[in-house]
Design an enzyme around this catalytic site. Structure first.
Site, PDB file in Angstrom:
ATOM      1  N   ASP A 296     -26.378  39.676 -18.983  1.00  0.00           N
ATOM      2  CA  ASP A 296     -27.341  40.460 -19.772  1.00  0.00           C
ATOM      3  C   ASP A 296     -28.573  39.699 -20.255  1.00  0.00           C
ATOM      4  O   ASP A 296     -29.010  39.876 -21.404  1.00  0.00           O
ATOM      5  CB  ASP A 296     -26.629  41.117 -20.971  1.00  0.00           C
TER       6      ASP A 296
ATOM      7  N   ASP B 114     -26.810  45.311 -18.965  1.00  0.00           N
ATOM      8  CA  ASP B 114     -26.494  46.425 -19.829  1.00  0.00           C
ATOM      9  C   ASP B 114     -27.435  47.537 -19.360  1.00  0.00           C
ATOM     10  O   ASP B 114     -28.656  47.313 -19.257  1.00  0.00           O
ATOM     11  CB  ASP B 114     -26.805  45.990 -21.277  1.00  0.00           C
TER      12      ASP B 114
ATOM     13  N   HIS C 180     -27.982  51.382 -20.018  1.00  0.00           N
ATOM     14  CA  HIS C 180     -27.583  52.592 -20.749  1.00  0.00           C
ATOM     15  C   HIS C 180     -28.465  53.802 -20.449  1.00  0.00           C
ATOM     16  O   HIS C 180     -29.691  53.669 -20.335  1.00  0.00           O
ATOM     17  CB  HIS C 180     -27.664  52.331 -22.255  1.00  0.00           C
TER      18      HIS C 180
ATOM     19  N   HIS D  14     -27.139  57.249 -25.052  1.00  0.00           N
ATOM     20  CA  HIS D  14     -25.933  56.413 -25.180  1.00  0.00           C
ATOM     21  C   HIS D  14     -25.355  56.416 -26.596  1.00  0.00           C
ATOM     22  O   HIS D  14     -26.093  56.386 -27.576  1.00  0.00           O
ATOM     23  CB  HIS D  14     -26.239  54.980 -24.737  1.00  0.00           C
TER      24      HIS D  14
ATOM     25  N   HIS E 145     -31.495  50.120 -26.788  1.00  0.00           N
ATOM     26  CA  HIS E 145     -31.741  48.923 -25.964  1.00  0.00           C
ATOM     27  C   HIS E 145     -31.314  49.169 -24.521  1.00  0.00           C
ATOM     28  O   HIS E 145     -30.447  50.004 -24.257  1.00  0.00           O
ATOM     29  CB  HIS E 145     -30.969  47.710 -26.523  1.00  0.00           C
TER      30      HIS E 145
ATOM     31  N   LYS F  56     -23.493  47.891 -16.262  1.00  0.00           N
ATOM     32  CA  LYS F  56     -22.392  48.410 -17.094  1.00  0.00           C
ATOM     33  C   LYS F  56     -22.966  49.218 -18.250  1.00  0.00           C
ATOM     34  O   LYS F  56     -24.165  49.136 -18.529  1.00  0.00           O
ATOM     35  CB  LYS F  56     -21.551  47.245 -17.624  1.00  0.00           C
TER      36      LYS F  56
ATOM     37  N   CYS G  31     -20.909  40.632 -25.086  1.00  0.00           N
ATOM     38  CA  CYS G  31     -20.657  40.825 -23.657  1.00  0.00           C
ATOM     39  C   CYS G  31     -20.190  39.563 -22.937  1.00  0.00           C
ATOM     40  O   CYS G  31     -19.363  39.636 -22.033  1.00  0.00           O
ATOM     41  CB  CYS G  31     -21.883  41.435 -22.995  1.00  0.00           C
TER      42      CYS G  31
HETATM   43  C1  VGL Z   1     -24.643  43.695 -25.841  1.00  0.00           C
HETATM   44  C2  VGL Z   1     -24.774  44.665 -27.892  1.00  0.00           C
HETATM   45  C3  VGL Z   1     -24.913  45.910 -27.329  1.00  0.00           C
HETATM   46  C4  VGL Z   1     -24.507  42.446 -25.029  1.00  0.00           C
HETATM   47  C5  VGL Z   1     -24.768  44.928 -25.240  1.00  0.00           C
HETATM   48  O1  VGL Z   1     -24.997  42.411 -23.900  1.00  0.00           O
HETATM   49  O2  VGL Z   1     -23.903  41.489 -25.521  1.00  0.00           O
HETATM   50  N1  VGL Z   1     -24.634  43.573 -27.164  1.00  0.00           N
HETATM   51  N2  VGL Z   1     -24.911  46.024 -25.998  1.00  0.00           N
HETATM   52 ZN    ZN Z   2     -25.540  47.782 -25.000  1.00  0.00          ZN
END
Ligand code: VGL
Ligand code: ZN
Length: 361
Positions: free
Chosen positions: A109, A154, A156, A160, A205, A230, A275
């Site tokens: 990510d 990530d 979304h 989401h 995000h 994901k 993550c």
């Molecule tokens: C993540 C918060 C929300 C990450 C993803 O990639 O760690 N953190 N979505």
């Molecule tokens: Zn996220």
């Protein structure tokens, strides 16, 4: 500690200079069965461990417990010593993976929103700068030859469940400690579902196709890299790159790693306590050895970063700095903790095979 001038039996297999095969395994047994009685007793096994678990110049000191666990896992008939047959069966796979692992780097990510955008880590409680992972990851990519490099994203949809801005879309469950009206970013709330879903709220995000979801342009991406997205299901979050948080749907990550015969997974990126961490825990559940690159990760909360590191280590992962990666990938530095992971996996695989033999389906 081993005397440094004695030559190490395993040196010739470093960096795959010679592929470790069954013949080498026989040679290995002969080398360490000093009294030629057809068994490695505890003392002979200890000498093997000393050559095997070495950082390239010095042997690691194993604890009594580690030595005993290894012997117990590899000694199939539990007679306290390893026979030639046990050695050629169990120990072959064990040695092979320790000497010649196949390693993947998973870059988690490293997207604009976490580094410079809506969910920039520098504005999160730990105040860590996500941009700091980029030079660390680039230098690992420049110096280490991974079998496979995977970039997770990530990814979304706009509706989401994790976005605080979307809190009014879905009804809250009566057990939610925080009311729908008051809920804000970083609160953990409970949605009614079904299924009833606990969810931490984040700023919007990594919306699919947006600038925030793009991988940061300063990050190197070698040819033949693989991407895994994901968090695509609007109704469930996905911290691990293997599973969604309800473990209902799998991504393609495990197939990609298996297809490439990966044994070891090196993790870096953001967020350490979210993550990166959950991907590491799941990787161990799937039988991969896990190495987290401490200086190439940044997280959200200091306390949860520390908790996550402890969980990873308790489960068998090691946490190192990027300067150590090359030697471990090449099998020159062989930390005992990873060797223990392999032994546990070998023993587990044997149990599964034996159970299938007893209960054919
Ligand atoms: C993540 C918060 C929300 C990450 C993803 O990639 O760690 N953190 N979505
Ligand atoms: Zn996220």
């Amino acid at each position: 500690m081993d005397s440094p001038d004695r030559d190490n039996f395993f040196d010739k297999f470093v960096d795959r200079k010679k592929i470790f095969d069954k013949q080498d395994c026989i040679q290995c047994f002969k080398r360490f069965d000093v009294d030629r009685d057809g068994f490695l007793d505890k003392k002979e096994f200890r000498q093997l461990l000393s050559d095997l678990f070495c950082d390239g110049s010095q042997s690691y000191k194993l604890t009594e417990d580690q030595e005993q666990e290894l012997l117990t896992l590899l000694d199939q008939d539990q007679d306290g010593k390893i026979s030639r047959n046990e050695f050629l069966g169990n120990c072959f796979y064990w040695l092979k993976q320790i000497l010649q692992p196949t390693s993947a780097l998973i870059v988690v990510d490293v997207q604009n929103d976490f580094l410079d955008g809506n969910l920039a880590l520098r504005n999160c409680p730990a105040g860590q700068d996500g941009l700091g992972v980029i030079p660390a990851i680039n230098s690992v990519l420049d110096t280490v030859n991974f079998e496979l490099v995977v970039y997770t994203r990530d990814w979304h949809p706009a509706d989401h469940i994790s976005f605080a801005d979307n809190k009014h879309i879905r009804p809250f469950h009566s057990t939610s400690q925080i009311s729908q009206k008051e809920a804000k970013v970083h609160d953990t709330v409970v949605f009614e579902g079904p299924p009833v879903t606990e969810q931490r709220l984040w700023p919007t995000h990594c919306v699919q196709g947006s600038w925030g979801a793009e991988i940061h342009t300063d990050l190197k991406v070698p040819d033949n890299s693989v991407f895994v997205d994901k968090g695509k299901n609007p109704n469930v979050d996905s911290y691990s790159a293997f599973w969604d948080n309800n473990k209902q749907a799998q991504t393609e990550l495990v197939q990609i790693l298996s297809k490439n015969n990966i044994t070891d997974v090196y993790l870096c990126g953001v967020a350490y306590d979210v993550c990166v961490g959950f991907t590491g825990l799941d990787a161990m559940d799937h039988g991969f050895r896990v190495v987290a690159l401490d200086d190439a990760c940044r997280g959200v909360h200091i306390e949860s970063i520390d908790e996550m590191k402890t969980s990873l280590q308790d489960k068998g992962a090691i946490i190192i700095n990027t300067c150590k990666v090359k030697d471990i990938v090449e099998g020159c530095d062989r930390p005992p903790k990873l060797g223990l992971q392999t032994a546990r996996n070998v023993a587990l695989a044997r149990t599964l095979v034996n159970n299938n033999k007893v209960h054919p389906t």
